[in-house]
Design a protein around this motif. Structure first.
Motif: not given
Ligand SMILES: Nc1ncnc2c1ncn2[C@@H]1O[C@H](COP(=O)(O)OP(=O)(O)O)[C@@H](O)[C@H]1O
Ligand SMILES: [Mg+2]
Lengths: 417, 252
Positions: A366, A369-370, A379, A383-384, A386-387, A390-391, A394
């Protein structure tokens, strides 16, 4: 060995409480004579007992700071150091009383809460013995509360405080409760917030429970318990966000008492530095045809520690139970620790119960890929990370809170200091 | 634009690329064909900077700079884009957030200011429509729960947003129905320009009906063993790889 009664400060139950609650307290006080302060040999405190430290040395004097509990809006009740600071609310069909105003019948209901009946929760026991007041919320049958009820539970100053909440939803009633645990600026003083919230859902009732525990002061300790009794066809959903402190513990107990009940428990937990967070969840499937879904995601960085203990107990008569439990964990550093333990006890034969726990690090695929899209390594990791949580964040039904949590987590998990 | 000379690469101690040469000039479209397992994805991944692959010989230059010396993200910032054969799912990071961060990284690299929010949204909506995906896909987690075809469209969407100098498409056509294939082809054709180049890795001749290549190469056993014009693709379609001395079954 220290007995828990060493932590008792009050000499006797508050005079204003209904007599059945006073009797309850006296019984619980007596019972504390045999309850020991947990050590690492105590099974349900195995990973966290060392964090208790010199809890015994906490002083008795708790000074409520002035002007702290400013009343903000009519949907909010504030409990500060165990005292109900503001209790007037204006949500149609929702009644709020303090414990000293309860009738004997209402007081009996309070004593039937899951946590009130849990004799194995040491600090809840202490709370039973020591609370001086509490908030009793009831939602009338068939009432769909239009606004969410916010309960702010605050602690200020050095010492231990006890908060007590009881929520009961009538038949086909619905309510959203936002429970926020917080501390005043402690200025380095040691403090323990001991909170108990019990909920009872009547047939067909629906409750959303949003709980946040975001204090991160190095000296604060939180030991909280939430209990839910679910009667026929009731629905309960929770969204919990916990950030670590020196010691942070949440015991969450659901009792699926009658058929057709469903619960969804979502939890996010993030710790850093030397922090700690311990989630103990327990779902009792007593009645048949109930469904429980649980999903907890935890991130531990630096030298912090997270515990997840997820128990599902399917009783012999709880046929056709559908259970699922997932606990996914992310370790951000070699010094961090996550102890995850599913505990399934299944005594019925016709059930489906899926569970999975993972402890991992960020997925290199992952990250790669970013990066192939020009995003720098640091970064991408941010992002990962936090992601990952965050799932769940949210999924919070209140968009405003989801956003607030997202902002908080985004700033917390940003590696650029 | 891209010059590959005697490239050798291995993965998990297995030598895959065994001395590959390729010259791609600005404005050109090259097709690379070859049986399964011949090393097409390995080549694509090595160019994009996947560290799972070890380069153990040869060189690659991008506009005169040593590509192999650049980090993955710098390659992207210098205009290399790889559309993955198997795009990665990243739940929790939305497509929008992903693309905005990517664009801003690239802009920063070029010394430009961050893109403004309104301009970005306009661009994103335009590109998602161009690949025939519902705008709701922008808010979803990157490739999260997307079908195979949707993932490929999402790769093309990203390519259109980032406007790379060199686009490498690794079997972007595989598993697509004819509508999706057209979307992919239209996307690539829209990007074609005298200052850009495209390398299309494909297993089938079909895509080349829609994107006409300037050159076709056959990759086998980690090398390019034959090059020609677009008619080579037709010949491969008709005759398979056997006539080139490749035992296709053994490789697949
Ligand atoms: N990550 C990997 N680990 C191990 N073997 C791999 C890996 N990637 C590719 N290979 C092997 O390398 C060879 C070439 O694979 P690949 O480049 O994917 O071929 P193609 O894309 O042409 O089908 C195959 O034998 C494949 O099994
Ligand atoms: Mg391939």
């Amino acid at each position: 060995m220290t007995r828990l009664n060493a932590l008792l400060r009050g000499s006797e139950p508050a005079a204003s409480l209904p007599s059945s609650l006073k009797d309850f307290q006296l019984t619980k006080r007596k019972a504390l004579d045999t309850v020991l302060l947990p050590t690492r040999k105590t099974e349900n405190w195995k990973y966290s007992a060392k964090r208790l430290g010199d809890i015994n040395g906490l002083p008795a004097d708790l000074k409520t700071s002035s002007g702290l509990a400013e009343k903000t809006d009519p949907n909010t009740v504030i409990i500060e150091n165990g005292q109900v600071a503001h209790s007037d609310i204006g949500i149609a069909g929702v009644t709020l009383k303090t414990f000293d105003m309860l009738s004997e019948d209402e007081a009996k209901v309070v004593m039937q809460g899951v946590i009130a009946r849990s004799d194995d929760l040491q600090f809840a026991q202490l709370n039973h013995a020591e609370f001086s007041n509490g908030v009793f919320v009831s939602v009338a049958d068939h009432t769909q509360a239009e606004q969410a009820l916010r309960i702010i539970i605050r602690h200020s100053g050095q010492g231990i405080s006890y908060s007590r909440v009881f929520i009961t939803l009538g038949k086909l009633a619905s309510l959203t409760v936002i429970e926020e645990l917080s501390f005043d600026d402690l200025g380095g003083a040691s403090a323990l917030l001991n909170s108990v919230t019990d909920c009872t859902l009547s047939a067909g009732a629906r409750m959303q429970y949003i709980r946040s525990d975001m204090d991160q002061q190095a000296q604060s300790k939180v030991i909280g318990a939430t209990g839910v009794v679910q009667n026929r066809d009731s629905f309960f959903e929770s969204h919990c966000l916990g950030l670590g402190t020196h010691l942070d513990r949440h015991d969450f107990r659901i009792e699926m008492a009658e058929p057709g009940a469903e619960c969804n428990l979502n939890g996010v937990c993030v710790t850093q530095q030397q922090q700690h967070y311990d989630n103990h969840t327990s779902i009792e499937h007593i009645a048949p045809n109930c469904q429980s879904n649980e999903s907890y995601r935890c991130i531990a960085g630096d030298q912090s520690q997270i515990v997840f203990n997820g128990r599902i107990h399917i009783h012999r008569d709880a046929q056709k139970t559908l259970g699922s439990m997932s606990n996914k964990n992310l370790l951000l550093s070699n010094g961090a620790e996550i102890d995850s333990k599913p505990e399934l006890e299944i005594y019925a034969d016709d059930v489906k119960c899926a569970h999975g726990t993972t402890i991992g690090q960020l997925d290199e695929q992952e990250i790669y890929y970013l990066k192939t899209r020009g995003i720098k390594d640091e970064q991408a990791r941010q992002m990962l990370t936090l992601g990952f949580v965050l799932e769940l964040v949210r999924a919070n039904p209140i968009a405003e809170i989801a956003e607030q949590w997202e902002d908080k987590l985004a700033s917390l998990l940003s590696f650029e200091q | 634009m891209l010059s590959i000379s005697n490239l050798q690469a291995s993965v998990e101690d297995k030598q895959i690329l065994t001395g590959l040469n390729l010259e791609v000039k600005a404005g050109e479209v090259h097709a690379i064909m070859g049986p399964n397992g011949s090393g097409k994805s390995t080549l694509s991944q090595v160019l994009a900077g996947n560290e799972a692959y070890e380069v153990n010989g040869g060189s690659v230059s991008l506009e005169g700079n040593d590509l192999l010396d650049m980090s993955t993200e710098d390659r992207a910032r210098e205009g290399v884009f790889l559309a993955f054969q198997y795009p990665v799912e990243i739940p929790g990071v939305s497509n929008l957030q992903f693309m905005k961060t990517a664009i801003n990284n690239i802009r920063q690299h070029r010394g430009q200011d961050e893109i403004n929010a309104a301009e970005f949204m306009k661009l994103a909506k335009q590109k998602i429509q161009q690949v025939n995906l519902d705008p709701s896909f922008l808010k979803r987690g990157v490739n999260e729960g997307f079908s195979g075809g949707e993932k490929k469209r999402n790769e093309i969407m990203q390519m259109l947003m980032l406007e790379p100098k060199l686009a490498i498409l690794d079997e972007t056509d595989s598993g697509l129905d004819i509508d999706a294939l057209r979307v992919v082809a239209d996307g690539v054709n829209a990007l074609r320009s005298p200052d850009r180049a495209v390398i299309m890795v494909t297993h089938y001749q079909r895509l080349l009906d829609y994107i006409v290549p300037d050159y076709v190469h056959v990759l086998a056993n980690g090398k390019i063993i034959k090059s020609g014009g677009k008619e080579l693709a037709l010949e491969l379609e008709e005759r398979g790889y056997g006539w080139l001395g490749i035992d296709e079954k053994a490789k697949a």
